[in-house]
Design a protein around this motif. Sequence first.
Motif, PDB file in Angstrom:
ATOM      1  N   THR A   1      28.779 -45.904   8.803  1.00  0.00           N
ATOM      2  CA  THR A   1      29.376 -44.658   8.982  1.00  0.00           C
ATOM      3  C   THR A   1      28.321 -43.708   9.641  1.00  0.00           C
ATOM      4  O   THR A   1      27.274 -43.622   9.220  1.00  0.00           O
ATOM      5  CB  THR A   1      29.794 -43.911   8.026  1.00  0.00           C
ATOM      6  N   PRO A   2      28.834 -43.268  10.797  1.00  0.00           N
ATOM      7  CA  PRO A   2      27.681 -42.625  11.608  1.00  0.00           C
ATOM      8  C   PRO A   2      27.677 -41.216  10.912  1.00  0.00           C
ATOM      9  O   PRO A   2      28.307 -40.660  10.406  1.00  0.00           O
ATOM     10  CB  PRO A   2      28.329 -42.231  13.144  1.00  0.00           C
ATOM     11  N   GLN A   3      26.092 -40.802  11.350  1.00  0.00           N
ATOM     12  CA  GLN A   3      25.873 -39.224  10.737  1.00  0.00           C
ATOM     13  C   GLN A   3      26.890 -38.315  11.315  1.00  0.00           C
ATOM     14  O   GLN A   3      26.799 -38.337  12.740  1.00  0.00           O
ATOM     15  CB  GLN A   3      24.540 -39.061  10.978  1.00  0.00           C
ATOM     16  N   ASP A   4      27.197 -37.318  10.416  1.00  0.00           N
ATOM     17  CA  ASP A   4      27.854 -36.223  11.233  1.00  0.00           C
ATOM     18  C   ASP A   4      26.815 -35.107  11.701  1.00  0.00           C
ATOM     19  O   ASP A   4      26.215 -34.436  10.676  1.00  0.00           O
ATOM     20  CB  ASP A   4      28.966 -35.643  10.156  1.00  0.00           C
ATOM     21  N   HIS A   5      26.567 -35.054  12.628  1.00  0.00           N
ATOM     22  CA  HIS A   5      25.736 -34.266  13.183  1.00  0.00           C
ATOM     23  C   HIS A   5      25.697 -32.557  13.011  1.00  0.00           C
ATOM     24  O   HIS A   5      24.892 -31.925  12.794  1.00  0.00           O
ATOM     25  CB  HIS A   5      25.217 -34.504  14.642  1.00  0.00           C
ATOM     26  N   SER A   6      27.184 -32.349  12.936  1.00  0.00           N
ATOM     27  CA  SER A   6      27.226 -30.794  12.635  1.00  0.00           C
ATOM     28  C   SER A   6      27.094 -30.504  11.308  1.00  0.00           C
ATOM     29  O   SER A   6      26.620 -29.285  11.107  1.00  0.00           O
ATOM     30  CB  SER A   6      28.889 -30.540  12.773  1.00  0.00           C
ATOM     31  N   LEU A   7      26.736 -31.366  10.405  1.00  0.00           N
ATOM     32  CA  LEU A   7      26.186 -31.159   8.988  1.00  0.00           C
ATOM     33  C   LEU A   7      24.561 -31.254   8.819  1.00  0.00           C
ATOM     34  O   LEU A   7      24.248 -30.818   7.859  1.00  0.00           O
ATOM     35  CB  LEU A   7      26.951 -32.102   8.073  1.00  0.00           C
ATOM     36  N   ALA A   8      24.130 -31.686   9.744  1.00  0.00           N
ATOM     37  CA  ALA A   8      22.701 -32.123   9.740  1.00  0.00           C
ATOM     38  C   ALA A   8      21.692 -30.708   9.692  1.00  0.00           C
ATOM     39  O   ALA A   8      22.258 -29.636  10.484  1.00  0.00           O
ATOM     40  CB  ALA A   8      22.006 -33.109  10.947  1.00  0.00           C
ATOM     41  N   THR A   9      20.740 -30.644   8.910  1.00  0.00           N
ATOM     42  CA  THR A   9      19.947 -29.371   9.336  1.00  0.00           C
ATOM     43  C   THR A   9      18.492 -29.894   9.850  1.00  0.00           C
ATOM     44  O   THR A   9      17.922 -30.991   9.474  1.00  0.00           O
ATOM     45  CB  THR A   9      19.697 -28.621   7.941  1.00  0.00           C
ATOM     46  N   LYS A  10      17.876 -28.736  10.256  1.00  0.00           N
ATOM     47  CA  LYS A  10      16.480 -29.127  10.753  1.00  0.00           C
ATOM     48  C   LYS A  10      15.424 -28.368   9.791  1.00  0.00           C
ATOM     49  O   LYS A  10      15.701 -27.380   9.321  1.00  0.00           O
ATOM     50  CB  LYS A  10      16.219 -28.607  12.287  1.00  0.00           C
ATOM     51  N   VAL A  11      14.448 -29.303   9.478  1.00  0.00           N
ATOM     52  CA  VAL A  11      13.377 -28.675   8.733  1.00  0.00           C
ATOM     53  C   VAL A  11      12.001 -28.479   9.473  1.00  0.00           C
ATOM     54  O   VAL A  11      11.870 -29.490  10.476  1.00  0.00           O
ATOM     55  CB  VAL A  11      12.936 -29.538   7.327  1.00  0.00           C
ATOM     56  N   GLY A  12      11.448 -27.584   9.452  1.00  0.00           N
ATOM     57  CA  GLY A  12       9.889 -27.332  10.097  1.00  0.00           C
ATOM     58  C   GLY A  12       8.847 -28.223   9.525  1.00  0.00           C
ATOM     59  O   GLY A  12       9.207 -28.895   8.644  1.00  0.00           O
ATOM     60  N   MET A  13       7.930 -28.045  10.086  1.00  0.00           N
ATOM     61  CA  MET A  13       6.591 -28.969   9.516  1.00  0.00           C
ATOM     62  C   MET A  13       6.420 -28.310   8.155  1.00  0.00           C
ATOM     63  O   MET A  13       6.542 -27.143   7.924  1.00  0.00           O
ATOM     64  CB  MET A  13       5.601 -28.592  10.293  1.00  0.00           C
ATOM     65  N   ILE A  14       6.267 -29.459   7.079  1.00  0.00           N
ATOM     66  CA  ILE A  14       5.761 -29.117   5.992  1.00  0.00           C
ATOM     67  C   ILE A  14       4.307 -28.684   5.880  1.00  0.00           C
ATOM     68  O   ILE A  14       3.641 -29.459   6.482  1.00  0.00           O
ATOM     69  CB  ILE A  14       6.057 -30.253   4.976  1.00  0.00           C
ATOM     70  N   SER A  15       4.151 -27.505   5.247  1.00  0.00           N
ATOM     71  CA  SER A  15       2.678 -27.143   5.074  1.00  0.00           C
ATOM     72  C   SER A  15       2.232 -27.141   3.699  1.00  0.00           C
ATOM     73  O   SER A  15       2.939 -27.296   2.579  1.00  0.00           O
ATOM     74  CB  SER A  15       2.373 -25.585   5.664  1.00  0.00           C
ATOM     75  N   LYS A  16       0.928 -26.835   3.637  1.00  0.00           N
ATOM     76  CA  LYS A  16       0.633 -26.859   2.022  1.00  0.00           C
ATOM     77  C   LYS A  16       1.112 -25.849   1.325  1.00  0.00           C
ATOM     78  O   LYS A  16       1.457 -26.095  -0.012  1.00  0.00           O
ATOM     79  CB  LYS A  16      -1.008 -26.711   2.209  1.00  0.00           C
ATOM     80  N   GLN A  17       1.227 -24.896   1.819  1.00  0.00           N
ATOM     81  CA  GLN A  17       1.940 -23.617   0.909  1.00  0.00           C
ATOM     82  C   GLN A  17       3.232 -24.023   0.518  1.00  0.00           C
ATOM     83  O   GLN A  17       3.777 -23.452  -0.606  1.00  0.00           O
ATOM     84  CB  GLN A  17       2.076 -22.457   1.836  1.00  0.00           C
TER      85      GLN A  17
ATOM     86  N   LEU B   1       6.903 -33.912  -3.269  1.00  0.00           N
ATOM     87  CA  LEU B   1       5.868 -33.558  -2.520  1.00  0.00           C
ATOM     88  C   LEU B   1       4.441 -34.499  -2.870  1.00  0.00           C
ATOM     89  O   LEU B   1       3.626 -34.197  -2.602  1.00  0.00           O
ATOM     90  CB  LEU B   1       5.439 -32.071  -2.630  1.00  0.00           C
ATOM     91  N   ASN B   2       4.786 -35.598  -3.478  1.00  0.00           N
ATOM     92  CA  ASN B   2       4.092 -36.585  -4.091  1.00  0.00           C
ATOM     93  C   ASN B   2       3.838 -37.544  -2.749  1.00  0.00           C
ATOM     94  O   ASN B   2       4.915 -38.124  -2.862  1.00  0.00           O
ATOM     95  CB  ASN B   2       4.215 -36.988  -5.379  1.00  0.00           C
ATOM     96  N   PRO B   3       2.731 -37.916  -2.161  1.00  0.00           N
ATOM     97  CA  PRO B   3       1.447 -37.319  -2.506  1.00  0.00           C
ATOM     98  C   PRO B   3       1.067 -36.333  -1.842  1.00  0.00           C
ATOM     99  O   PRO B   3      -0.179 -35.785  -2.010  1.00  0.00           O
ATOM    100  CB  PRO B   3       0.675 -38.862  -1.978  1.00  0.00           C
TER     101      PRO B   3
END
Length: 134
Positions: free
Chosen positions: A15-31, A51-53
């Motif tokens: 089943t192909p991904q529904d790109h209209s439901l996808a969200t973008k996440v920025g870079m994960i930082s220590k904070q 967030l492990n490791p």
Amino acid sequence: MKTLQAIGDGTAVYTPQDHSLATKVGMISKQFGRIDWNQPTLQLERLVRGLNPWPSAYTTLNGKIFKIWGADILSENEDAAPGTVTKVTKDAVYVQTGDGLLILREIQLEGKKRMPCVDFLRGYSLSAGDTLGK
């Protein structure tokens, strides 16, 4: 196992991904790993696992970084402010969250190695009423 077998047999239905439901996440930082004890217990337990490791979920204890590597959920509530240690047993620390208790199982205090809670509590005095995240 059924899915792996279907892929091997060539009978899997893709089943192909529904790109209209996808969200973008920025870079994960220590904070991103800083724990907000007002959040629901389930969300905090997922933060610890997710967030492990890296970068790891963390709070503070007496001014030092206190990383939480493993935790469980208890849906019971204590009459305490979020971030308050409500109970300490020989192998776990119970901390009040926004809607329940997070049971700390594996932790690391700044400058120390990662260890099970039982080992940490042999050498560090933590008691009910202490507050994390100050």
